[in-house]
Design a protein around this motif. Structure first.
Motif, PDB file in Angstrom:
ATOM      1  N   GLN A  19      67.492   1.230   3.682  1.00 19.31           N
ATOM      2  CA  GLN A  19      66.204   1.551   4.299  1.00 19.31           C
ATOM      3  C   GLN A  19      66.328   1.776   5.807  1.00 19.31           C
ATOM      4  O   GLN A  19      65.641   2.639   6.371  1.00 19.31           O
ATOM      5  N   ASN A  20      67.209   1.027   6.466  1.00 18.69           N
ATOM      6  CA  ASN A  20      67.392   1.204   7.910  1.00 18.69           C
ATOM      7  C   ASN A  20      67.886   2.603   8.241  1.00 18.69           C
ATOM      8  O   ASN A  20      67.448   3.214   9.230  1.00 18.69           O
ATOM      9  N   CYS A  21      68.803   3.122   7.425  1.00 17.99           N
ATOM     10  CA  CYS A  21      69.314   4.480   7.647  1.00 17.99           C
ATOM     11  C   CYS A  21      68.172   5.496   7.578  1.00 17.99           C
ATOM     12  O   CYS A  21      68.043   6.381   8.439  1.00 17.99           O
ATOM     13  N   LEU A  22      67.345   5.348   6.553  1.00 24.34           N
ATOM     14  CA  LEU A  22      66.248   6.293   6.372  1.00 24.34           C
ATOM     15  C   LEU A  22      65.217   6.165   7.490  1.00 24.34           C
ATOM     16  O   LEU A  22      64.668   7.168   7.961  1.00 24.34           O
ATOM     17  N   ASP A  23      64.967   4.943   7.925  1.00 22.45           N
ATOM     18  CA  ASP A  23      64.017   4.730   9.021  1.00 22.45           C
ATOM     19  C   ASP A  23      64.501   5.402  10.303  1.00 22.45           C
ATOM     20  O   ASP A  23      63.691   5.967  11.061  1.00 22.45           O
ATOM     21  N   GLU A  24      65.803   5.354  10.546  1.00 23.83           N
ATOM     22  CA  GLU A  24      66.354   6.027  11.731  1.00 23.83           C
ATOM     23  C   GLU A  24      66.167   7.533  11.628  1.00 23.83           C
ATOM     24  O   GLU A  24      65.859   8.200  12.624  1.00 23.83           O
ATOM     25  N   GLY A  25      66.350   8.064  10.440  1.00 23.21           N
ATOM     26  CA  GLY A  25      66.128   9.492  10.240  1.00 23.21           C
ATOM     27  C   GLY A  25      64.674   9.875  10.454  1.00 23.21           C
ATOM     28  O   GLY A  25      64.375  10.914  11.055  1.00 23.21           O
ATOM     29  N   LEU A  26      63.770   9.031   9.985  1.00 20.73           N
ATOM     30  CA  LEU A  26      62.340   9.313  10.146  1.00 20.73           C
ATOM     31  C   LEU A  26      61.890   9.220  11.597  1.00 20.73           C
ATOM     32  O   LEU A  26      60.894   9.836  11.986  1.00 20.73           O
ATOM     33  N   LYS A  27      62.627   8.470  12.406  1.00 24.78           N
ATOM     34  CA  LYS A  27      62.325   8.438  13.843  1.00 24.78           C
ATOM     35  C   LYS A  27      62.594   9.802  14.471  1.00 24.78           C
ATOM     36  O   LYS A  27      61.926  10.201  15.428  1.00 24.78           O
ATOM     37  N   LYS A  28      63.571  10.507  13.923  1.00 19.40           N
ATOM     38  CA  LYS A  28      63.902  11.849  14.423  1.00 19.40           C
ATOM     39  C   LYS A  28      62.884  12.886  13.938  1.00 19.40           C
ATOM     40  O   LYS A  28      62.536  13.813  14.680  1.00 19.40           O
ATOM     41  N   ASP A  29      62.430  12.729  12.686  1.00 22.10           N
ATOM     42  CA  ASP A  29      61.450  13.675  12.136  1.00 22.10           C
ATOM     43  C   ASP A  29      60.744  13.008  10.955  1.00 22.10           C
ATOM     44  O   ASP A  29      61.299  12.892   9.859  1.00 22.10           O
ATOM     45  N   SER A  30      59.523  12.580  11.190  1.00 20.08           N
ATOM     46  CA  SER A  30      58.772  11.845  10.165  1.00 20.08           C
ATOM     47  C   SER A  30      58.153  12.758   9.118  1.00 20.08           C
ATOM     48  O   SER A  30      57.471  12.289   8.201  1.00 20.08           O
ATOM     49  N   THR A  31      58.367  14.082   9.235  1.00 23.43           N
ATOM     50  CA  THR A  31      57.770  15.025   8.277  1.00 23.43           C
ATOM     51  C   THR A  31      58.752  15.435   7.176  1.00 23.43           C
ATOM     52  O   THR A  31      58.413  16.291   6.355  1.00 23.43           O
ATOM     53  N   ILE A  32      59.932  14.832   7.128  1.00 24.42           N
ATOM     54  CA  ILE A  32      60.913  15.196   6.103  1.00 24.42           C
ATOM     55  C   ILE A  32      60.574  14.451   4.816  1.00 24.42           C
ATOM     56  O   ILE A  32      60.818  13.242   4.690  1.00 24.42           O
ATOM     57  N   ALA A  33      60.034  15.168   3.852  1.00 21.94           N
ATOM     58  CA  ALA A  33      59.565  14.560   2.607  1.00 21.94           C
ATOM     59  C   ALA A  33      60.687  13.850   1.856  1.00 21.94           C
ATOM     60  O   ALA A  33      60.471  12.784   1.262  1.00 21.94           O
ATOM     61  N   TYR A  34      61.881  14.428   1.870  1.00 26.53           N
ATOM     62  CA  TYR A  34      62.996  13.855   1.118  1.00 26.53           C
ATOM     63  C   TYR A  34      63.353  12.453   1.611  1.00 26.53           C
ATOM     64  O   TYR A  34      63.716  11.578   0.819  1.00 26.53           O
TER      65      TYR A  34
END
Length: 267
Positions: free
Chosen positions: A55-70
């Motif tokens: 989950q931490n990995c995905l949260d870091e990605g969402l910090k970069k772009d929270s609109t990525i549905a995948y």
């Protein structure tokens, strides 16, 4: 006047080119984020026992772009497999928000097979059919899953209608590729209406494709018993029990995580 039309056309063309270029840049940036935070981060961990790291990995990605549905879907998925449906649903709702065409059918499937919120699943699937047509998810049409929901809501006539349409379509357009699970549930819709002979017809079709399918044999045995064919019923029940011990059951991918409707769990 002609000059004005030409200028307006050129303006429209430039706007279209700008939008296309911007869309391509966004897509490439998002693909890079997915590669960095899913492929090269989350998937290095097992969510079965390293959920926090995943989950931490995905949260870091969402910090970069929270609109990525995948990314939202990848956050949701392991919670569904862990039977934490409410937690997962808040994330899959975000995935649907940003890419409804891809993830609304998935959410409806989760509601049907995992969370077992059947009325909500029907609403989602019917909306998908309205917007995108009767597409497929996990090897079956949206209407097939609506049929499953109706079975679970004891609305057997509605379920029967949908399973008949599904099986007729398979036979007409994909002859030779009939699906035993679809035939099984068509039979179940008749079984629940106490139409034992008709149910057996569909069960036999399923067994022709998957001869050791224990769940079909179990319900066929009940039909035979209700028709006073007790010796035949007893023999078939024993076969079903042996087939089940050998692992011959409904072989949908997600039976690893969830019991499907009417799937027999032997003691």
């Amino acid at each position: 006047m002609k000059k004005t039309i030409i200028l307006f056309t050129l303006f429209q063309l430039s706007c279209f080119i700008y939008a296309q270029t911007n869309s391509e840049i966004t897509k490439k940036n998002q693909e890079a984020i997915i590669n960095e935070y899913v492929t090269n981060c989350a998937k290095k961990y097992s969510y079965n026992y390293q959920m926090a790291e995943w989950q931490n990995c995905l949260d870091e990605g969402l910090k970069k772009d929270s609109t990525i549905a995948y990314l939202w879907q990848q956050k949701a998925m392991p919670y569904f497999k862990a039977r934490k449906y409410e937690i997962g649903m808040q994330y899959i709702d975000k995935a649907v928000q940003y890419d409804p065409r891809e993830w609304q059918p998935y959410r409806a499937f989760i509601k049907c097979i995992f969370a077992k919120t059947y009325r909500e699943a029907i609403i989602d699937f019917e909306d998908c059919i309205k917007k995108y047509g009767n597409g497929y998810r996990m090897d079956h049409t949206y209407a097939f899953y609506i049929g499953l929901c109706y079975l679970q809501l004891n609305e057997y006539e509605k379920a029967e209608k949908l399973f008949k349409e599904y099986n007729d379509d398979i036979f007409k357009n994909r002859q030779g590729l009939e699906h035993p699970t679809a035939l099984f549930y068509y039979g179940i819709s008749k079984y629940e209406q106490k139409r034992w002979e008709e149910a057996i017809v569909e069960f036999d079709k399923a067994l022709k494709i998957y001869p050791n399918l224990s769940d079909v044999k179990y319900y066929k045995a009940i039909c035979l018993a209700r028709l006073e064919k007790k010796e035949e019923s007893s023999k078939l029940y024993k076969e079903a029990e042996q087939d089940a011990k050998m692992g011959y059951t409904i072989n949908e991918d997600n039976t690893v995580y969830e019991t499907y409707p009417y799937q027999v769990r032997w003691k």
